[in-house]
Each structure stands twice: as structure tokens, then as C-alpha cells.
Design an enzyme around this catalytic site. Structure first.
Site, PDB file in Angstrom:
ATOM      1  N   TRP A 100       0.828  -1.214   0.000  1.00 45.59           N
ATOM      2  CA  TRP A 100       0.000   0.000   0.000  1.00 45.59           C
ATOM      3  C   TRP A 100       0.849   1.246   0.000  1.00 45.59           C
ATOM      4  O   TRP A 100       0.537   2.219  -0.705  1.00 45.59           O
ATOM      5  CB  TRP A 100      -0.989  -0.018   1.164  1.00 45.59           C
ATOM      6  CG  TRP A 100      -1.944  -1.172   1.073  1.00 45.59           C
ATOM      7  CD1 TRP A 100      -2.085  -2.195   1.958  1.00 45.59           C
ATOM      8  CD2 TRP A 100      -2.869  -1.459   0.002  1.00 45.59           C
ATOM      9  NE1 TRP A 100      -3.035  -3.079   1.517  1.00 45.59           N
ATOM     10  CE2 TRP A 100      -3.529  -2.654   0.328  1.00 45.59           C
ATOM     11  CE3 TRP A 100      -3.196  -0.811  -1.185  1.00 45.59           C
ATOM     12  CZ2 TRP A 100      -4.501  -3.223  -0.510  1.00 45.59           C
ATOM     13  CZ3 TRP A 100      -4.161  -1.375  -2.021  1.00 45.59           C
ATOM     14  CH2 TRP A 100      -4.798  -2.554  -1.668  1.00 45.59           C
ATOM     15  N   ASP A 167      -1.967   6.585   6.388  1.00 44.22           N
ATOM     16  CA  ASP A 167      -2.972   5.641   5.902  1.00 44.22           C
ATOM     17  C   ASP A 167      -3.253   4.668   7.037  1.00 44.22           C
ATOM     18  O   ASP A 167      -2.426   3.831   7.373  1.00 44.22           O
ATOM     19  CB  ASP A 167      -2.424   4.914   4.663  1.00 44.22           C
ATOM     20  CG  ASP A 167      -3.361   3.817   4.154  1.00 44.22           C
ATOM     21  OD1 ASP A 167      -4.448   3.631   4.737  1.00 44.22           O
ATOM     22  OD2 ASP A 167      -2.997   3.157   3.154  1.00 44.22           O
ATOM     23  N   LYS A 191     -12.443  -1.990   6.333  1.00 40.11           N
ATOM     24  CA  LYS A 191     -11.661  -2.841   7.227  1.00 40.11           C
ATOM     25  C   LYS A 191     -12.137  -2.767   8.670  1.00 40.11           C
ATOM     26  O   LYS A 191     -12.296  -3.780   9.289  1.00 40.11           O
ATOM     27  CB  LYS A 191     -10.197  -2.524   7.083  1.00 40.11           C
ATOM     28  CG  LYS A 191      -9.840  -2.918   5.646  1.00 40.11           C
ATOM     29  CD  LYS A 191      -8.492  -3.007   5.251  1.00 40.11           C
ATOM     30  CE  LYS A 191      -8.354  -3.511   3.839  1.00 40.11           C
ATOM     31  NZ  LYS A 191      -7.778  -2.518   2.953  1.00 40.11           N
TER      32      LYS A 191
HETATM   33  C1  LIG Z   1      -7.049  -2.095   1.818  1.00 40.73           C
HETATM   34  C2  LIG Z   1      -6.047  -1.023   1.971  1.00 40.73           C
HETATM   35  C3  LIG Z   1      -5.919   0.003   1.031  1.00 40.73           C
HETATM   36  C4  LIG Z   1      -6.746   0.073  -0.237  1.00 40.73           C
HETATM   37  O1  LIG Z   1      -8.004   0.460   0.072  1.00 40.73           O
HETATM   38  P1  LIG Z   1      -9.107   0.768  -1.054  1.00 40.73           P
HETATM   39  O2  LIG Z   1     -10.193   1.359  -0.242  1.00 40.73           O
HETATM   40  O3  LIG Z   1      -9.442  -0.544  -1.686  1.00 40.73           O
HETATM   41  O4  LIG Z   1      -8.521   1.724  -2.015  1.00 40.73           O
HETATM   42  C5  LIG Z   1      -4.989   0.997   1.276  1.00 40.73           C
HETATM   43  N1  LIG Z   1      -4.199   0.965   2.360  1.00 40.73           N
HETATM   44  C6  LIG Z   1      -4.288  -0.005   3.295  1.00 40.73           C
HETATM   45  C7  LIG Z   1      -3.397   0.015   4.479  1.00 40.73           C
HETATM   46  C8  LIG Z   1      -5.214  -1.033   3.117  1.00 40.73           C
HETATM   47  O5  LIG Z   1      -5.305  -2.010   4.030  1.00 40.73           O
END
Ligand SMILES: *Cc1c(COP(=O)(O)O)cnc(C)c1O
Length: 354
Positions: A100, A167, A191
């Protein structure tokens, strides 16, 4: 049979949230209309949006500190773009801890110079780089708090002069941090919060408005703030379910209460991984994630046997990400301790039988 949902995302949500959400799909607030067939500008939905935003700030302890909460679309992946679009004038630092952050780096390079302050690529991201230097004069430093795919988690965050962008897609609302150490936090809902389709952005307003480029309205945080997350039609269902989950968390006692439960779950699983000779953890011990535990079988010949056993026990979503292989048990907020107990029982049963 009861399912034990260890999926990495989209993932498990609280049962009571699902029940309430399904009720609202048929009849929202006793209106005789579905949540998803009314105007997003109706009084009832505006109240949902406002409550979701307020709950996010309250749970993070960021009320009245110059932060705004937004529910946007495009997932965390669009935030890779928006963060750089809005904040990167000349040079930003990125800590590369896996897939990511790699994707975030790729997008940021479209807007300015990207300095990789540290990387754990040399060991396929099984650890979190530490002791790296952060030069002064960066527009911001970008971190990924939890690496969903490799199962590592930043435990200690650097204190620096530049704004910190993080993030937190896969561990937001799961542990106590001083969230005021961050200037921009973003997280895809799917998540720890709700269905895919909504992305929480928490931004300190004072860091905005400093880049000289023109920003398309929909990608401009200041426009989204002025329009209160309703520049265009928001993803009403995802925002509503996120609001219910945040409310569920608040009633449970907030982040401190869920953190205690999350630590119990992680401890239970990691001690089995460490004590059972048939399993090996993937991530460096001190960097292990409390959300996503990655592990492998010491002997791949046991794979069919083990896979059958956990499936029979009602466990789902245990396969590792395709880039790592092995197993990944995601233990997000809504996963009960009991489910981890079931998985651990299967693992020790495998040892007894082998
Ligand atoms: C799943 C995830 C993403 C991607 O998320 P999307 O909403 O599918 O764009 C980005 N960063 C992390 C840490 C993730 O776990």
C-alpha cells in the site's frame, strides 16, 4: 453453522450493526422509505452524515482541535492521489512498508519529488524500518500505520516538524494513539468501519491551501469541507453503516475498550503460533500487527489437512494475500475473542494429530 470471519477486507462487522442496517434498507427511521431511496439532502440523512463525522472525531479525541472529518469515495487508493494533490508542493517523505505504501509512492511521484525515508523491501516487508532520518523541509511525511498484507504495524511513530499523513485503513479505531500527532488520517471503511464505498478522511485544516497548483473541485479537501462531504452524492449506505459501527464502538467504551479486546485476541493467536512447532510467524515479532496475523505452516505437506480442518470449524478468509502466500488471520474490531479461540483450537488439534 456459525462462521468465524477472518477476512482481510471487506471484513466482519458487528451483528447488531448488520441487523439495524438491513432494517433501514427496508424502512429508514419509520419513514416508510428505504435509506437508499431517499435524498442525501433530506434532514434524516444529513443527520446521519453529521453524526458519523462527529463520532469519528470524538472517538479519535480530535474534537475542537482544528480537524474536520469527511466521508469521501474512491477508497484509500484515491487518498494516495488526493493527499499528494493537496499537500505536495516540492518534496515529501514516504516510509515504504509494503504494497500500500508502494502504491501511495507511485501516485505521489506524479506531483513532486518523493524521498523514500526508509524501506523494508529487502526482507519482503516483514519488518518496520526504524531509526531512519527524516530531513527537514519536507511538505509531509507519509506513513502506513498497519500493513494489512504483510502483518506488520508501526508501534512507535516518529515525532517530526513536517505534517504527518497516515494511511490507517486497516487499524483505525483499533488502538489508542495520540491522534493529534497526525495532520491527515485516511481509511477505507471496509476494514474496521463499514462496507466498501466510503473513506474516512480526518484532516487538520491549517495544513491546507499551501500548494500553488489548481486542484479539481472533487479532489480538493477544502471544497469537500465546505460542502460537508456532499459535494456530490455521498455513498449513503456505506456512511450509514459506518455511523452505526462507530456508535457501536462508542457504546462499547470507545477505543480503549476495543484495544484491550484486540490485545487479548492477538496474544491468544500469536502465542499459539509461537508455541506450536507446526507454525511460523511471518512478521518480525516486535512489529507484529494486532489486526492481521500472518503465518505459515512449517511443513507444506500439512496444508490440505489444515485447510480442511479450519474450514470444517467454520473459519473463513484465512488464506494469505496472493503476494505473500501462507495464512493471514485478520482480527478486526468486530471479530469476537471466541472466533480466535476456535482457530487456535484447530491449530493445536493439528499438532495433536500430526
Ligand atoms: C485495503 C487497503 C488500502 C486500499 O483500500 P481501497 O479502499 O481498496 O482503495 C490501502 N491501504 C491499506 C493500508 C489497506 O489495508
Amino acid at each position: 453453522m456459525k462462521k468465524h470471519n477472518f477476512s482481510a477486507g471487506p471484513c466482519i462487522l458487528p451483528q447488531e450493526v448488520l441487523l439495524q442496517a438491513s432494517g433501514a434498507v427496508m424502512d429508514f427511521n419509520g419513514s416508510g422509505l428505504s435509506l437508499i431511496e431517499i435524498s442525501h439532502r433530506s434532514k434524516d440523512f444529513v443527520a446521519v452524515m453529521e453524526k458519523a463525522q462527529a463520532l469519528a472525531l470524538e472517538l479519535l479525541g480530535l474534537e475542537d482541535q482544528g480537524y474536520k472529518a469527511l466521508f469521501l469515495q474512491g477508497g484509500a487508493s484515491l487518498q494516495f492521489v488526493m493527499a499528494a494533490y493537496n499537500l505536495l508542493e516540492t518534496k515529501a517523505g514516504y516510509l515504504n512498508t509494503g504494497t500500500w505504501s508502494n502504491n501511495a509512492i507511485k501516485e505521489a511521484k506524479l506531483f513532486g519529488e518523493v524521498l523514500e525515508v526508509g524501506s523494508s523491501k529487502d526482507e519482503n516487508f516483514r519488518y518496520i524500518p526504524k531509526g531512519y532520518a527524516v530531513p527537514s523541509g519536507l511538505d509531509y511525511l507519509h506513513l502506513t500505520s498497519n500493513n494489512t498484507i504483510f502483518g506488520t504495524q508501526i508501534k512507535k511513530f516518529p515525532k517530526i516538524d513536517a505534517p504527518v499523513v497516515c494511511d490507517m485503513s486497516s487499524d483505525i479505531f483499533s488502538r489508542q494513539l495520540d491522534f493529534s500527532d497526525f495532520d491527515l488520517i485516511y481509511a477505507g471503511a471496509q476494514k474496521n468501519m463499514g462496507p466498501a464505498g466510503a473513506t474516512l478522511v480526518v484532516v487538520k485544516e491549517s495544513i491546507l491551501g499551501k500548494v500553488t497548483r489548481a486542484i479539481p473541485s472533487i479532489l480538493d479537501y477544502r471544497v469537500q469541507i465546505a460542502k460537508e462531504s456532499m459535494f456530490n452524492t455521498p455513498s449513503v449506505f456505506a456512511v450509514y453503516v459506518s455511523m452505526l459501527t462507530l456508535d457501536w464502538l462508542k457504546k462499547l467504551g470507545g477505543i480503549s475498550a476495543i484495544e484491550t479486546l484486540n490485545e487479548k485476541k492477538a496474544k491468544l493467536l500469536y502465542s499459539e503460533i509461537d508455541l506450536n512447532p507446526l507454525f511460523e510467524g511471518y512478521a518480525n515479532t516486535e512489529d507484529r500487527s494486532n489486526m492481521n496475523a500472518t503465518f505459515n505452516l512449517a511443513d507444506d505437506k500439512l496444508k490440505d489437512n489444515f485447510d480442511n480442518m479450519w474450514k470444517e470449524a467454520g473459519v473463513v478468509g484465512l488464506n494469505g494475500h496472493r503476494s505473500v502466500g501462507g495464512y493471514r488471520a485478520s482480527m478486526y474490531n468486530a471479530l469476537p475473542l471466541e472466533s480466535v479461540g476456535i482457530l487456535v483450537d484447530v491449530m493445536s488439534e493439528l499438532e495433536r494429530k500430526a
